[in-house]
Design a protein around this motif. Structure first.
Motif, mmCIF file in Angstrom:
data_model
loop_
_atom_site.group_PDB
_atom_site.id
_atom_site.type_symbol
_atom_site.label_atom_id
_atom_site.label_comp_id
_atom_site.label_asym_id
_atom_site.label_seq_id
_atom_site.Cartn_x
_atom_site.Cartn_y
_atom_site.Cartn_z
ATOM 1 N N ILE A 64 -5.253 1.303 -7.737
ATOM 2 C CA ILE A 64 -5.862 0.128 -7.119
ATOM 3 C C ILE A 64 -4.789 -0.748 -6.470
ATOM 4 O O ILE A 64 -4.953 -1.203 -5.336
ATOM 5 C CB ILE A 64 -6.664 -0.691 -8.146
ATOM 6 N N LEU A 65 -3.686 -0.980 -7.162
ATOM 7 C CA LEU A 65 -2.625 -1.837 -6.623
ATOM 8 C C LEU A 65 -1.934 -1.207 -5.413
ATOM 9 O O LEU A 65 -1.528 -1.913 -4.502
ATOM 10 C CB LEU A 65 -1.579 -2.138 -7.698
ATOM 11 N N GLY A 66 -1.814 0.106 -5.410
ATOM 12 C CA GLY A 66 -1.132 0.775 -4.315
ATOM 13 C C GLY A 66 0.328 0.364 -4.231
ATOM 14 O O GLY A 66 0.934 -0.027 -5.225
ATOM 15 N N ASP A 67 0.866 0.393 -3.038
ATOM 16 C CA ASP A 67 2.283 0.061 -2.850
ATOM 17 C C ASP A 67 2.493 -1.410 -2.504
ATOM 18 O O ASP A 67 3.604 -1.830 -2.200
ATOM 19 C CB ASP A 67 2.902 0.962 -1.775
ATOM 20 N N GLY A 68 1.427 -2.195 -2.523
ATOM 21 C CA GLY A 68 1.529 -3.623 -2.237
ATOM 22 C C GLY A 68 1.362 -3.980 -0.775
ATOM 23 O O GLY A 68 1.357 -5.152 -0.416
ATOM 24 N N SER A 69 1.191 -2.983 0.062
ATOM 25 C CA SER A 69 1.076 -3.253 1.499
ATOM 26 C C SER A 69 -0.361 -3.543 1.943
ATOM 27 O O SER A 69 -0.579 -3.958 3.074
ATOM 28 C CB SER A 69 1.629 -2.079 2.308
ATOM 29 N N LYS A 70 -1.329 -3.330 1.042
ATOM 30 C CA LYS A 70 -2.738 -3.519 1.420
ATOM 31 C C LYS A 70 -3.453 -4.443 0.445
ATOM 32 O O LYS A 70 -4.561 -4.160 -0.006
ATOM 33 C CB LYS A 70 -3.438 -2.167 1.495
ATOM 34 N N ASN A 71 -2.830 -5.565 0.127
ATOM 35 C CA ASN A 71 -3.408 -6.481 -0.843
ATOM 36 C C ASN A 71 -4.651 -7.207 -0.333
ATOM 37 O O ASN A 71 -5.368 -7.819 -1.111
ATOM 38 C CB ASN A 71 -2.369 -7.501 -1.307
ATOM 39 N N ASP A 72 -4.912 -7.139 0.972
ATOM 40 C CA ASP A 72 -6.104 -7.788 1.524
ATOM 41 C C ASP A 72 -7.331 -6.878 1.492
ATOM 42 O O ASP A 72 -8.442 -7.339 1.724
ATOM 43 C CB ASP A 72 -5.844 -8.245 2.966
ATOM 44 N N ARG A 73 -7.129 -5.605 1.175
ATOM 45 C CA ARG A 73 -8.279 -4.686 1.132
ATOM 46 C C ARG A 73 -9.172 -5.040 -0.050
ATOM 47 O O ARG A 73 -8.737 -5.599 -1.052
ATOM 48 C CB ARG A 73 -7.839 -3.237 1.073
ATOM 49 N N MET A 74 -10.447 -4.710 0.069
ATOM 50 C CA MET A 74 -11.401 -4.983 -0.998
ATOM 51 C C MET A 74 -11.318 -3.903 -2.067
ATOM 52 O O MET A 74 -11.184 -2.720 -1.769
ATOM 53 C CB MET A 74 -12.836 -5.026 -0.458
ATOM 54 N N VAL A 75 -11.402 -4.317 -3.321
ATOM 55 C CA VAL A 75 -11.507 -3.372 -4.428
ATOM 56 C C VAL A 75 -12.938 -2.842 -4.395
ATOM 57 O O VAL A 75 -13.892 -3.614 -4.387
ATOM 58 C CB VAL A 75 -11.202 -4.061 -5.775
ATOM 59 N N GLU A 76 -13.071 -1.553 -4.346
ATOM 60 C CA GLU A 76 -14.392 -0.931 -4.238
ATOM 61 C C GLU A 76 -15.055 -0.807 -5.606
ATOM 62 O O GLU A 76 -14.371 -0.685 -6.629
ATOM 63 C CB GLU A 76 -14.260 0.465 -3.608
ATOM 64 N N GLU A 77 -16.368 -0.814 -5.603
ATOM 65 C CA GLU A 77 -17.147 -0.678 -6.841
ATOM 66 C C GLU A 77 -16.752 0.585 -7.601
ATOM 67 O O GLU A 77 -16.595 0.560 -8.817
ATOM 68 C CB GLU A 77 -18.642 -0.673 -6.508
ATOM 69 N N PHE A 78 -16.577 1.702 -6.879
ATOM 70 C CA PHE A 78 -16.256 2.965 -7.557
ATOM 71 C C PHE A 78 -14.892 2.908 -8.243
ATOM 72 O O PHE A 78 -14.645 3.649 -9.185
ATOM 73 C CB PHE A 78 -16.314 4.156 -6.590
ATOM 74 N N GLU A 79 -14.011 2.020 -7.810
ATOM 75 C CA GLU A 79 -12.696 1.930 -8.435
ATOM 76 C C GLU A 79 -12.754 1.259 -9.802
ATOM 77 O O GLU A 79 -11.917 1.513 -10.656
ATOM 78 C CB GLU A 79 -11.736 1.137 -7.546
#
Length: 96
Positions: A64-79
């Motif tokens: 979910i956190l990823g590499d920190g470059s996409k912090n504006d993306r929405m956390v999806e329900e499936f996650e």
């Protein structure tokens, strides 16, 4: 260990349809606590049984956190709620 338990419990408050940035503190705190208990605590050698489950939870958080470059993306329900290897399933495995 109290901090680890609190950080894992707080993962229940991670919300879908909010940005990673909005959920970041809970995710990052849990990730750090898991890393600390398995890598730095005096209990680490006694946690063999929990290592797989803790690893699954750590992976779900890291995904979910990823590499920190996409912090504006929405956390999806499936996650956070459904499917294998997700946050909800991993938290349930650790809490059980």
């Amino acid at each position: 260990m109290f901090d680890v338990a609190n950080a894992i419990d707080d993962l229940e408050k991670v919300e879908a349809n909010k940005s990673v940035k909005d959920n970041w503190f809970r995710l990052y705190e849990a990730k750090n606590q898991i890393e600390a208990v398995f890598n730095q605590s005096p209990y680490s050698t006694h946690l063999r049984v929990s290592r797989d489950t803790g690893g699954e939870l750590h992976k779900a958080i890291t995904d979910i956190l990823g590499d920190g470059s996409k912090n504006d993306r929405m956390v999806e329900e499936f996650e956070v709620r459904a499917g294998s290897g997700n946050l909800d399933r991993a938290v349930s495995g650790v809490s059980a």
